[in-house]
Design an enzyme around this catalytic site. Structure first.
Site, short mmCIF file in Angstrom:
data_model
loop_
_atom_site.label_atom_id
_atom_site.label_comp_id
_atom_site.label_asym_id
_atom_site.label_seq_id
_atom_site.Cartn_x
_atom_site.Cartn_y
_atom_site.Cartn_z
N ASN A 131 -31.07 -43.45 51.80
CA ASN A 131 -30.07 -43.52 50.78
C ASN A 131 -30.48 -44.29 49.62
O ASN A 131 -30.54 -45.52 49.69
CB ASN A 131 -28.70 -44.20 51.47
CG ASN A 131 -27.83 -44.48 50.32
OD1 ASN A 131 -27.55 -44.01 49.74
ND2 ASN A 131 -26.63 -45.11 50.85
N GLY A 155 -24.67 -46.17 57.20
CA GLY A 155 -25.54 -46.94 56.48
C GLY A 155 -26.38 -47.98 57.20
O GLY A 155 -25.42 -49.02 57.36
N CYS A 158 -28.03 -46.84 46.42
CA CYS A 158 -27.32 -48.14 46.58
C CYS A 158 -27.82 -49.14 45.48
O CYS A 158 -29.01 -48.75 45.01
CB CYS A 158 -27.55 -48.57 47.89
SG CYS A 158 -29.01 -49.45 48.32
C1 LIG Z 1 -16.07 -44.14 53.38
C2 LIG Z 1 -17.45 -43.51 53.07
C3 LIG Z 1 -18.43 -44.36 53.34
C4 LIG Z 1 -19.95 -43.75 53.06
N1 LIG Z 1 -20.93 -44.36 53.36
C5 LIG Z 1 -22.39 -43.96 53.14
C6 LIG Z 1 -23.33 -44.45 53.50
O1 LIG Z 1 -23.21 -45.54 54.11
N2 LIG Z 1 -24.42 -44.08 53.51
C7 LIG Z 1 -24.87 -42.77 52.54
O2 LIG Z 1 -25.78 -42.23 52.10
N3 LIG Z 1 -23.57 -42.16 52.12
C8 LIG Z 1 -22.29 -42.74 52.35
N4 LIG Z 1 -21.19 -42.00 52.07
C9 LIG Z 1 -21.19 -40.77 51.28
C10 LIG Z 1 -21.06 -39.61 51.94
O3 LIG Z 1 -22.08 -39.47 53.20
C11 LIG Z 1 -21.21 -38.17 51.21
O4 LIG Z 1 -22.49 -38.10 50.73
C12 LIG Z 1 -20.38 -38.01 50.24
O5 LIG Z 1 -18.97 -38.64 50.88
C13 LIG Z 1 -19.94 -36.64 49.76
O6 LIG Z 1 -19.62 -36.04 50.85
P1 LIG Z 1 -18.04 -35.48 51.26
O7 LIG Z 1 -17.44 -34.91 49.99
O8 LIG Z 1 -18.21 -34.44 52.28
O9 LIG Z 1 -17.55 -36.59 51.75
C14 LIG Z 1 -19.94 -42.60 52.09
C15 LIG Z 1 -18.72 -41.91 51.92
C16 LIG Z 1 -17.34 -42.50 52.21
C17 LIG Z 1 -16.27 -41.49 51.91
#
Ligand SMILES: Cc1cc2nc3c(=O)[nH]c(=O)nc-3n(C[C@H](O)[C@H](O)[C@H](O)COP(=O)(O)O)c2cc1C
Length: 284
Positions: A110, A29, A113
């Protein structure tokens, strides 16, 4: 693709996985100004998943353009920047600066937030809030605009329709689900700010349901994510109507998971006599 916040800027993983084999890398992000992120602890493992409250820690879009972009611009995949902000103008300015970077073909907005200008609510949880950000960004961003939707809503299809109406080229879903975990001996939350975002296999049924609902509601392509660990998981999202998928939390367990899922989808299609992935998209 790899999901934002779970795969750094890609380069950190170059020793473990051939980056050019990944459809796209959605980088951390990025915001107009640098952000410190939240205090530790900001990650905790839960049943079949994890909670995080990293808080969009990053050095800001100008640092990205000057120091990180030169490092990643020649990686032979689609490098996509995940853009966050605290007001529509903020998002738009950040997006405009990314627009100037020739080798970034798309941004993922995104909109889940915290919205500091609007009483702490998140933009992505109302049609009006979501539309206002996309409208502002669309005026200043000319390339592919993917809008990442929040699952912390009652009716995700109407939010998807609102961003489609403002010119989004695609939607991706889901971001994390708001959750909490309590250490009963210490009698406090396991995360510094109390709550965090739940991700990993625990969220997959919710994510598949939302992709299915959104794919029926909009005419733009849908990117599905949430809990994908295997090719079979990814195929569920494709059958629900996604035309592409992202993988997040699974990268923490296996940095090469994206490639394995890609190959696994191809094997599954071959075994089932499908000539193209198009044959399974949206079949449910
Ligand atoms: C440690 C961490 C940091 C994340 N940072 C962001 C981010 O900066 N921007 C964003 O849109 N989503 C962020 N996410 C969300 C993920 O991109 C994703 O939408 C979410 O984890 C669901 O997918 P998954 O179950 O495959 O992890 C983050 C997720 C995790 C676990």
């Amino acid at each position: 693709m790899t999901a934002s916040g779970t795969f750094g800027y890609g380069v950190e993983f170059a020793d473990f996985v051939p980056l050019e084999g990944i459809g796209g890398i959605i980088v951390k992000g990025t915001t107009l100004n640098p952000r410190q992120g939240n205090d530790y602890p900001r990650m905790v493992e839960t049943a079949k998943g994890m909670l995080n409250c990293v808080g969009l820690q990053n050095k800001g879009v100008d640092y990205f353009a000057e120091h990180i972009y030169p490092e990643i611009k020649d990686i032979d995949t689609n490098m996509i920047v995940n853009v966050s902000g605290s007001s529509p103008d903020d998002y738009a300015e950040c997006a405009a600066r990314v627009d100037a970077l020739e080798r970034i073909p798309a941004i993922e907005l995104n909109i889940s937030c915290p919205n500091v200008k609007d009483g702490g609510m998140a933009f992505g949880v109302t049609c009006q809030g979501a539309a206002s950000v996309v409208k502002a960004v669309r005026k200043r961003y000319s390339k592919t605009l993917i809008v990442k939707l929040s699952p912390n809503v009652t009716n995700i299809a109407e939010i998807a329709r609102a961003v489609e109406a403002e010119g989004a080229d695609s939607v991706s879903l889901i971001n994390t689900l708001m959750g909490m975990s309590i250490d009963i001996e210490k009698r406090c939350s396991r995360l510094s700010i109390g709550t965090g975002g739940l991700s990993g296999p625990a969220v997959k049924p919710v994510a598949v349901r939302m992709v299915w609902q959104v794919a029926k509601a909009v005419n733009i392509p849908v990117v599905g994510l949430g809990g994908i660990m295997t090719a079979e998981d990814a195929i569920e999202f494709l059958m629900a109507g996604a035309t592409a998928v992202e993988i997040g939390t699974a990268n923490f367990i296996d940095p090469a998971v994206t490639i394995k899922v890609r190959d696994g989808i191809n094997d599954w299609l071959d075994r089932h006599g499908c000539k193209s992935v198009q044959e399974i998209i949206g079949v449910v």
